[in-house]
Design a protein around this motif. Structure first.
Motif, PDB file in Angstrom:
ATOM      1  N   LEU A 158       0.833  -1.212   0.000  1.00 14.29           N
ATOM      2  CA  LEU A 158       0.000   0.000   0.000  1.00 14.29           C
ATOM      3  C   LEU A 158       0.864   1.257   0.000  1.00 14.29           C
ATOM      4  N   ILE A 159       1.921   1.254   0.790  1.00 11.77           N
ATOM      5  CA  ILE A 159       2.809   2.413   0.833  1.00 11.77           C
ATOM      6  C   ILE A 159       3.565   2.557  -0.490  1.00 11.77           C
ATOM      7  N   LEU A 161       2.403   1.712  -3.446  1.00 12.05           N
ATOM      8  CA  LEU A 161       1.452   2.286  -4.405  1.00 12.05           C
ATOM      9  C   LEU A 161       1.261   3.776  -4.145  1.00 12.05           C
ATOM     10  N   LEU A 162       1.182   4.154  -2.876  1.00 16.37           N
ATOM     11  CA  LEU A 162       1.072   5.578  -2.535  1.00 16.37           C
ATOM     12  C   LEU A 162       2.312   6.333  -3.009  1.00 16.37           C
ATOM     13  N   GLY A 163       3.488   5.776  -2.741  1.00 13.98           N
ATOM     14  CA  GLY A 163       4.725   6.421  -3.166  1.00 13.98           C
ATOM     15  C   GLY A 163       4.827   6.541  -4.665  1.00 13.98           C
ATOM     16  N   GLY A 165       2.335   6.720  -6.769  1.00 18.83           N
ATOM     17  CA  GLY A 165       1.399   7.751  -7.199  1.00 18.83           C
ATOM     18  C   GLY A 165       1.953   9.150  -6.990  1.00 18.83           C
ATOM     19  N   LEU A 166       2.580   9.375  -5.828  1.00 23.48           N
ATOM     20  CA  LEU A 166       3.148  10.697  -5.540  1.00 23.48           C
ATOM     21  C   LEU A 166       4.323  11.014  -6.466  1.00 23.48           C
ATOM     22  N   TYR A 169       2.913  11.719  -9.934  1.00 24.80           N
ATOM     23  CA  TYR A 169       2.122  12.956  -9.969  1.00 24.80           C
ATOM     24  C   TYR A 169       2.980  14.194  -9.753  1.00 24.80           C
ATOM     25  N   ALA A 197       4.751  16.501   2.143  1.00 23.46           N
ATOM     26  CA  ALA A 197       4.329  15.227   1.555  1.00 23.46           C
ATOM     27  C   ALA A 197       5.514  14.288   1.403  1.00 23.46           C
ATOM     28  N   THR A 200       6.668  13.007   4.838  1.00 24.84           N
ATOM     29  CA  THR A 200       5.746  11.975   5.319  1.00 24.84           C
ATOM     30  C   THR A 200       5.975  10.659   4.593  1.00 24.84           C
ATOM     31  N   LEU A 201       6.192  10.728   3.293  1.00 23.95           N
ATOM     32  CA  LEU A 201       6.426   9.513   2.516  1.00 23.95           C
ATOM     33  C   LEU A 201       7.714   8.829   2.951  1.00 23.95           C
ATOM     34  N   LEU A 204       6.952   6.997   6.123  1.00 22.59           N
ATOM     35  CA  LEU A 204       6.153   5.796   5.885  1.00 22.59           C
ATOM     36  C   LEU A 204       7.006   4.667   5.302  1.00 22.59           C
TER      37      LEU A 204
END
Length: 292
Positions: A158-159, A161-163, A165-166, A169, A197, A200-201, A204
């Motif tokens: 999950l992290i 995928l979040l990373g 995406g960031l 983007y 952001a 925080t990434l 994580l």
């Protein structure tokens, strides 16, 4: 997650992996490496460019305190996720907030937070050691990829995928904001938002990788592959992809070599040692290019 396990099993059945990878815990280890390597490799160039290597090290050591707090608050000793992530994210954001409001050198400020995290973690671990097996704490310090469970893989995925995406983007804008903040603001880039952001990434990703690489060594895997890539890269694109290649290769070899008996040490130490060897090779390539 099952598709990733099936992919590893197919490699084993095709003869590309040793027979021992038919066991679930080794499959989990390889899946974790397949997720963690590209993720840390992709973030490494930004860490090196923004000079946040010491910061990621501080967050990694803060994980000790997070684990101790979680156990003291009654969370499972093997997965104190709530306290671990909460403490490390607050730790990272508070550090960055104070940095933006003081004139202290950043390395000095990180040193203060790092010392606090180690001291608080050491104090709490004295109480935690009475309640849990000491080997659990050793796994936190030095990593043990063989203890990775489904929940750890899910959190890491999950992290990741979040990373991803960031990075897709706002990776270029975040890089521009770190190199030339004034120019980025003129172009309408919300520099402060990307700063927080990214911090925080990093927190994580660091926390999600602690169980695999270890709190003491996780910062090295963000730093060394990217530094190696920078030595031999001739463009920003090459810097990015070489960093991913070196981090992923370090993770896979750091798992396979101990399992094959070629390097009988913990997986976290093996992963970082492999990345250090790649750094020396990159340094040699750079020297060779300079003489050619």
């Amino acid at each position: 997650m099952e598709s990733l396990r099936f992919w590893v099993l197919e490699l084993q059945q095709a003869g590309h992996l040793p027979d021992m990878f038919q066991y679930a815990f080794l499959t989990n280890a390889l899946v974790a490496a397949a997720i963690m390597g590209p993720l840390l490799g992709a973030l490494g160039p930004l860490v090196v460019t923004r000079r946040l290597a010491f910061f990621s090290e501080a967050v990694g050591h803060g994980a000790l305190t997070g684990v101790a707090l979680g156990i003291l608050l009654g969370e499972p000793a093997t997965q104190p996720l709530a306290a671990l992530f909460t403490f490390c994210i607050v730790f990272a954001l508070l550090l960055h907030w104070i940095k933006s409001r003081t004139q202290l050198p950043y390395d000095a400020l990180v040193g203060v937070f790092l010392s606090f995290a180690i001291a608080l973690g050491a104090a709490l671990l004295l109480y935690v050691a009475r309640k849990v097996n000491v080997h659990i704490l050793e796994n936190v310090l030095f990593g043990s990829i063989l203890t990775v469970q489904d929940m750890d893989l899910l959190v890491l995925l999950l992290i990741a995928l979040l990373g991803l995406g960031l990075i897709l983007y706002g990776g270029n804008r975040a890089l521009l904001g770190s190199l030339t903040p004034e120019l980025a603001r003129l172009q309408g880039v919300p520099v402060r938002f990307y700063d927080y952001a990214f911090v925080t990434l990093i927190a994580l990703v660091t926390v999600a990788s602690v169980k695999i690489v270890g709190a003491i060594l996780v910062g090295a895997l963000l730093l060394i592959p990217a530094t190696s890539a920078r030595l031999i890269s001739r463009s920003g694109r090459a810097f990015f992809w070489y960093s991913i290649l070196f981090a992923t290769l370090s993770c896979f070899l750091g798992i396979l070599l101990p399992m094959a008996g070629a390097l009988p040490i913990p997986s976290g130490a093996a992963i970082v040692l492999v990345s250090a060897v790649l750094f020396v090779l990159s340094l040699g390539i750079r020297k060779w290019r300079a003489l050619a």
